[in-house]
Design an enzyme around this catalytic site. Sequence first.
Site: not given
Lengths: 466, 373
Positions: A319-320, A322-324
Amino acid sequence: MLFSSLIFIFRFLIIFMLIYFLTPERYRNIVLFAGSIVFYAAGEPRFVFIMLGSVCLNYVFYLLIRKSGAGSRKLFLILMLLFNFALLFVFKYWDFAAETLTTIFGHPLMPVLKLVLPLGISFYTFQIVSLQADSYMALQNGQETRQISFLTFATYIIMFPQLVAGPILKYDEVASEMEHRICSAEKAEDGFKLFIFGLALKVLLANKIGTLWSTICMAGMDALSAPMAWLGAFAYSFQIYFDFWGYSLMAMGLGEMLGFYFPENFHDPYLARTMTGFWRRWHITLGRWFREYVYIPMGGSRCSRERTFRNILIVWALTGLWHGASWNFVLWGLTFFVLISLEKAFYGKYLEKNAVLGHLYMILLIPVTWVIFAITDFTDLLSYLRCMIGMPPAGVLTGADQLFRYLRQYGLLLGFCVLFSTAIPMMLYQKYRKHWWMLLTLFAAFVFSVYEIANGSSNPFLYFRF
Amino acid sequence: MADKSRDKEELKRGIRRMWHRCPLLMGTICIFTVAGIMGAAKTALTTPVPVGKYLADHLTSPCWSDLTAMAEEVPEPDAVSADASASVKPSKQEKDTTGEVSGEKNTGTAKKTVSADSSTALAAGVASSDADIAGEGDSAGQIIGVTKFVSYTPVKVSSRYYKDAGKTALTTEYPYSEVKADYFSDALFIGDSRTLGLHDYSGWKDKADFFCDNGFSAYQWVKDGKAVNQKTGKTVDLQSAISGKKYGKIYLMVGMNDLGYGTTDLYVSDMKKMLAMLEKAQPQAIIYLMGNLHMAASKSDMKGVYNNISLNAKNVAMASLADGTRIFYLDVNPLFTDKNGYLKDELTFDGFHLYAQGYQEWADYIRKHGIVR
């Protein structure tokens, strides 16, 4: 094109809606498809081909998965996943991987490509994978599903309201609407109202409180007083919430104008009492994607304690990530892993029962997590965190004087931010949507937002890295 | 006949139904259409120039697109630039830093233009500049400051708003003194957000008067005469606000926000108006014109007006107003820019403003370039 731009609102939207409403229903998907291509090409002409290529190839995979027997079905699924994630990896994570390897091994092992990220690739990749996975699992369970035509498939993936910044849909949610949807004046009106709500959140709240955050960063992250650092953290927390929530509402509103009902993406996240609760209210469709297509297939919580532990860890790291494409995002994700695990193991129940403690806990921790999210450079991040605990690396240069000035300048705006973090505005909106004074308020909000956009005030697009 | 009236009735009923079903949508469309028509009519009626030409100019004006595409004073965080900058290739600013001094210099009393031949210009420039500095002065025996320019090969610019000046201005040469903080107790600072940075970090906020705020420009001042007094936080009429106290020195830095408003000539004429106002209100004050700080490479956009070539053109024009007796030119760019003239990335968060420590260095520079008479 940004939703919050004049060229979108007063050119694209008007022309598109005119054509769309005048088109007989059975051709509306074609119009939507064509319009979405124009929408995407206006922002990123080169990457239209990558997006269309991905859609076409994925449709081939879709057919292969449908038509093949149980054995080769899995093969095609794996190939499809490899293709989609390889594409995402190359464009989004290649340089990140290259730099990481260079740091570990001391010399470059991969060339740095410096590719520009195609707009929305994270969103549409996830949406494609969700459709393919759902189709596969239905077949595995022996369910009969209608075959989706290429036009429907392509339109579903690239339709402009949700292409660039979500929500990440599940095909089941809009399956019937893709084939047949009702467009009416009432729906158009409701959609427009929701669009205005989202526009106002972005332009009048997010953009403006964002300037406070950037003003504080401009002074330097190594010499802030603790109150100043916390003020900045709150400012960014508000900015990202209203920006993302506003954008999701605009997408919902546009979808409704077209005849779709999109799921909500944010449900008063800042009213949560635990991090666990927060992630059920923040970017709901993303959390759903990771749960359904990563967590549950890996076993979810129906396996041994160690396995569950591992599953949760992987989900949060991804998830982390995916954000950048940067390590601070992984750190951000892992922070939630730690907090959520602690909540599950120890104190989550108590926070849920006790409103004061729960809210205090969130008020303290959420800004810190957003700081980790906001600052990519580790040295800067460390400096900022030190400022927050009152130990700025370079002493205090930006302190009380500026603090009072910013509080004076932004005090009223901060008040509005707090108000809109509660459930009150949305509740009022839903309840009194048709009342004349609500219409007047929305109209005023629309005019004010357009005025602010026309003035050229700061209008950042926070999703360029998605 | 009956059909026609029945159709009209149907239409009217249909419209009324629409108003009932989607009042906000109908209302917004109506009001904006009416406003649009009124605006277009007003433009058509008040333009002295043939409407077609005016519209053509107006619609293709880069100013409009710059205003909507660029935040002028409070820039966006890296979000936008990271997306767009990949496709913008900033042109290299040729700066010949080997010290080839152009023959053209500004001594205020008499404009000396030396011949175009570079070698004689160089020799003449060096020789006469020595003479100027060594004490050749006017009848009052005062030393005149010389503002020199360093030339470079100009690039071709297609904008109608600015041209490449082909030279960079240097701080006026003068025997400055290093002064203490007390020097600034009768100082007046006027400017934009960079001056605000000086206010915050120079340590002089309680000594000097600061009239500055984000977005301040000569263009805007000419229109409404207002500035923000940082002591009170209130917007005031600048001229009346400074008419009371007698200042010994005035530091003026304006121009970054003028980039989006028009040509270099317009900027110069606005600056002259500002200087005339200052000289009339404070005839005894020394005026320090400060060169606008360059922007970082990530923010410099050669396609529009926000780039260092345009900014430098304004700085050069500003420096030409320095007469060396009452008006001097200070340029801090050499402290903070790289060899291509861009603001160094490690000194700024947003490409336009320095970190706090940078302003302290700036203040130091100002302290080392004080004029005591």
